[in-house]
Motif scaffolding. Structure first.
Motif, PDB file in Angstrom:
ATOM      1  N   PHE A  23       7.227   5.197   1.482  1.00 53.02           N
ATOM      2  CA  PHE A  23       8.145   6.089   1.447  1.00 53.02           C
ATOM      3  C   PHE A  23       8.836   6.354   0.665  1.00 53.02           C
ATOM      4  CE2 PHE A  23      13.271   6.508   2.627  1.00 53.02           C
ATOM      5  CZ  PHE A  23      13.405   7.297   3.519  1.00 53.02           C
ATOM      6  N   PHE A  24       9.699   5.661  -0.717  1.00 46.58           N
ATOM      7  CA  PHE A  24      10.844   6.582  -1.933  1.00 46.58           C
ATOM      8  C   PHE A  24       9.358   8.139  -2.105  1.00 46.58           C
ATOM      9  CE2 PHE A  24      13.329   3.234  -1.896  1.00 46.58           C
ATOM     10  CZ  PHE A  24      14.851   4.071  -2.231  1.00 46.58           C
ATOM     11  N   HIS A  25       7.688   7.560  -2.649  1.00 43.75           N
ATOM     12  CA  HIS A  25       6.765   8.831  -2.489  1.00 43.75           C
ATOM     13  C   HIS A  25       6.789   9.968  -1.875  1.00 43.75           C
ATOM     14  CE1 HIS A  25       3.185   9.660  -4.468  1.00 43.75           C
ATOM     15  NE2 HIS A  25       2.627  10.014  -3.441  1.00 43.75           N
ATOM     16  N   LEU A 121      10.846   5.726 -10.743  1.00 49.27           N
ATOM     17  CA  LEU A 121      12.402   6.229 -10.618  1.00 49.27           C
ATOM     18  C   LEU A 121      12.707   4.829 -10.005  1.00 49.27           C
ATOM     19  CD1 LEU A 121      13.808   9.732 -10.161  1.00 49.27           C
ATOM     20  CD2 LEU A 121      13.686   8.632 -12.591  1.00 49.27           C
ATOM     21  N   LEU A 122      12.014   5.080  -8.669  1.00 48.50           N
ATOM     22  CA  LEU A 122      12.251   3.454  -8.134  1.00 48.50           C
ATOM     23  C   LEU A 122      12.174   2.671  -8.860  1.00 48.50           C
ATOM     24  CD1 LEU A 122      13.269   1.588  -4.821  1.00 48.50           C
ATOM     25  CD2 LEU A 122      10.519   1.770  -4.950  1.00 48.50           C
ATOM     26  N   ALA A 123      10.625   1.835 -10.096  1.00 48.32           N
ATOM     27  CA  ALA A 123      10.245   1.105 -11.259  1.00 48.32           C
ATOM     28  C   ALA A 123      11.941   1.505 -12.164  1.00 48.32           C
ATOM     29  CB  ALA A 123       9.724   0.967 -11.520  1.00 48.32           C
ATOM     30  N   ILE A 124      12.269   1.667 -12.500  1.00 55.63           N
ATOM     31  CA  ILE A 124      13.499   1.816 -13.016  1.00 55.63           C
ATOM     32  C   ILE A 124      14.478   1.504 -12.668  1.00 55.63           C
ATOM     33  CG2 ILE A 124      14.062   3.983 -14.762  1.00 55.63           C
ATOM     34  CD1 ILE A 124      12.114   5.516 -14.647  1.00 55.63           C
ATOM     35  N   LEU A 300       5.990  -3.405  -9.865  1.00 55.00           N
ATOM     36  CA  LEU A 300       5.336  -3.203 -10.447  1.00 55.00           C
ATOM     37  C   LEU A 300       4.225  -1.815  -9.965  1.00 55.00           C
ATOM     38  CD1 LEU A 300       4.077  -6.687 -12.730  1.00 55.00           C
ATOM     39  CD2 LEU A 300       4.854  -4.363 -13.485  1.00 55.00           C
ATOM     40  N   PHE A 301       4.442  -2.631  -8.319  1.00 58.69           N
ATOM     41  CA  PHE A 301       3.289  -1.748  -7.616  1.00 58.69           C
ATOM     42  C   PHE A 301       3.998  -0.008  -7.590  1.00 58.69           C
ATOM     43  CE2 PHE A 301       1.777  -5.337  -3.701  1.00 58.69           C
ATOM     44  CZ  PHE A 301       0.717  -5.599  -4.962  1.00 58.69           C
ATOM     45  N   SER A 302       4.859   0.243  -7.401  1.00 61.48           N
ATOM     46  CA  SER A 302       5.141   1.475  -7.693  1.00 61.48           C
ATOM     47  C   SER A 302       5.149   2.212  -8.508  1.00 61.48           C
ATOM     48  CB  SER A 302       7.130   1.515  -7.717  1.00 61.48           C
ATOM     49  OG  SER A 302       8.022   2.323  -7.417  1.00 61.48           O
ATOM     50  N   PHE A 307       1.650   5.844 -10.566  1.00 58.96           N
ATOM     51  CA  PHE A 307       0.240   6.037 -11.638  1.00 58.96           C
ATOM     52  C   PHE A 307      -0.993   6.545 -11.020  1.00 58.96           C
ATOM     53  CE2 PHE A 307      -3.511   4.193 -14.312  1.00 58.96           C
ATOM     54  CZ  PHE A 307      -3.623   5.600 -15.460  1.00 58.96           C
ATOM     55  N   ILE A 308      -1.337   5.420 -10.012  1.00 58.34           N
ATOM     56  CA  ILE A 308      -3.017   6.163  -9.117  1.00 58.34           C
ATOM     57  C   ILE A 308      -2.578   7.280  -9.043  1.00 58.34           C
ATOM     58  CG2 ILE A 308      -4.402   6.328  -7.692  1.00 58.34           C
ATOM     59  CD1 ILE A 308      -4.097   2.783  -8.204  1.00 58.34           C
ATOM     60  N   ASN A 309      -1.552   8.358  -8.139  1.00 64.59           N
ATOM     61  CA  ASN A 309      -1.405   9.143  -8.092  1.00 64.59           C
ATOM     62  C   ASN A 309      -0.997  10.590  -8.450  1.00 64.59           C
ATOM     63  OD1 ASN A 309      -1.126  10.179  -4.630  1.00 64.59           O
ATOM     64  ND2 ASN A 309      -0.566   7.660  -5.445  1.00 64.59           N
ATOM     65  N   LEU A 310      -1.370   9.731  -9.920  1.00 64.52           N
ATOM     66  CA  LEU A 310      -1.737  11.180 -10.671  1.00 64.52           C
ATOM     67  C   LEU A 310      -2.253  11.691 -11.375  1.00 64.52           C
ATOM     68  CD1 LEU A 310       1.760  10.547 -13.012  1.00 64.52           C
ATOM     69  CD2 LEU A 310       1.382  12.691 -11.501  1.00 64.52           C
TER      70      LEU A 310
END
Length: 369
Positions: A23-25, A121-124, A300-302, A307-310
């Motif tokens: 959802f955040f993504h 940003l969510l992880a941060i 960590l999942f976030s 990362f994977i999407n980049l």
């Protein structure tokens, strides 16, 4: 040792972990698109048949699909959820102002980039909240004890030495040192340390050990053979919380990059690659340990999702970003034929990776034993 959580608990934990991240993504894509006046036809969490949804006053259909392994925002002018332009029909003139593919390349670039950025940003934000409440883990990278017969003993490290870097990575805390070393079982690395005000460097081959976690799962990790002092949670000044959380997030991201490079170069087994089934199992395990461990896992999942999407793989956000940069340099879009073949290849690669990691997951569960 803990028992594995029941299947129903694992499924619920996985949905509670992956749902908000997706959802955040997608919300990152959506909000930046709105800033540039792009219309959204669908906002979906999950794929496949719709099981619930509603349409807002802007005409966007918000829905939940039955397969909760991702999501998408379908903008005006998209042919499919992968944001390929619809070349089968022209966009109506009255819709061109809100069509994604009629926007300048740099606006499309920022819209696509916003998804992974939202995950970081969510992880941060999660780490910042932890640091504000509990403090930041920052045990000094001082050698407290040297284990006899260890790598540290062989290179003559002494109590009181301060580790400054390992394998070219700066070490600011004992936690940093543990993270760098554990990823490098059996690797030859350069270790820089300070002793009595003098900086020294030595080369050594790290040890390795197979450890078992609380649920009986085995992992191969690197060992140096030093013990630190008592764990320190350092209070962080208010104005430093966000910068420290950002630095911590990017340190974890670098660890993920390290792991991927090791797999690609053959220094780490491809058996360490996990897929959705492994993620679900880990989500259930961490949820069974309590809210604290589960929320840390979500962070960590976030990072992992961002990362994977980049990665520059067509079908992923990174693949779109490559196309938009190429368009900006060439002053014209990449040809439709080239994009079509790239998306086909990207889809084949992702499906092959999904199949491979699923087999890996099943093997780790002992299915083929």
């Amino acid at each position: 040792m803990f028992d594995q959580p029941p299947l129903w608990f694992i499924l619920i934990a996985f949905l509670l972990a992956i749902g908000p991240l997706v959802f955040f993504h997608e919300l990152g894509h959506y909000w930046v698109a709105r800033m540039f006046g792009v219309g959204a036809e669908q906002f979906s969490i999950g794929f496949g048949r719709e099981i619930a949804g509603w349409t807002d006053k802007r005409g966007t259909r918000w829905k939940v699909g039955w397969l909760p392994l991702g999501g998408y925002v379908r903008f005006v002018g998209d042919m499919n959820p992968a944001s390929q332009p619809d070349t089968t029909k022209d966009v109506a003139p009255e819709l061109r102002d809100i069509s994604f593919h009629h926007k300048p390349w740099w606006q499309r670039f920022l819209i696509v980039l916003a998804g992974p950025v939202a995950n970081f940003l969510l992880a941060i934000a999660i780490f910042a909240a932890f640091f504000a409440v509990f403090g930041m883990p920052r045990t000094p990278a001082l050698v407290g004890q040297v284990q006899p017969g260890s790598v540290a003993a062989s290179i003559k490290l002494q109590p009181g030495d301060r580790i400054e870097s390992i394998a070219g990575q700066d070490v600011r805390s004992f936690e940093d040192m543990r993270r760098v070393v554990s990823l490098r079982p059996g690797e030859r690395v350069t270790i820089a340390f300070e002793r009595a005000g003098s900086r020294q460097e030595v080369e050594a081959r790290l040890g390795e050990q197979v450890v078992t976690d609380e649920f009986g799962q085995e992992f191969r990790i690197g060992l140096l053979g030093v013990l630190g002092g008592d764990r320190v949670l350092e209070k962080v000044p208010v104005l430093r919380i966000i910068p420290e959380a950002t630095s911590y997030t990017f340190a974890l991201t670098r660890s993920m990059i390290d792991g991927l490079v090791q797999i690609v170069t053959g220094r780490r087994s491809t058996k360490d690659l996990g897929g959705p089934l492994k993620m679900a199992q880990i989500a259930g395990q961490q949820a069974s340990l309590g809210a604290f461990a589960f929320i840390q896992l979500i962070a960590l999942f976030s990072i992992n999702l961002g990362f994977i999407n980049l990665l520059p793989v067509p079908m992923l956000d990174g693949g779109h970003l490559v196309f938009y940069v190429a368009e900006g340099i060439r002053r014209r879009p990449v040809s439709e034929r080239a994009q079509d073949w790239a998306f086909r290849g990207g889809l084949a690669l992702l499906l092959a990776l999904l199949l491979f990691t699923t087999v890996n997951d099943l093997a780790s569960f002992g299915l083929f034993g």
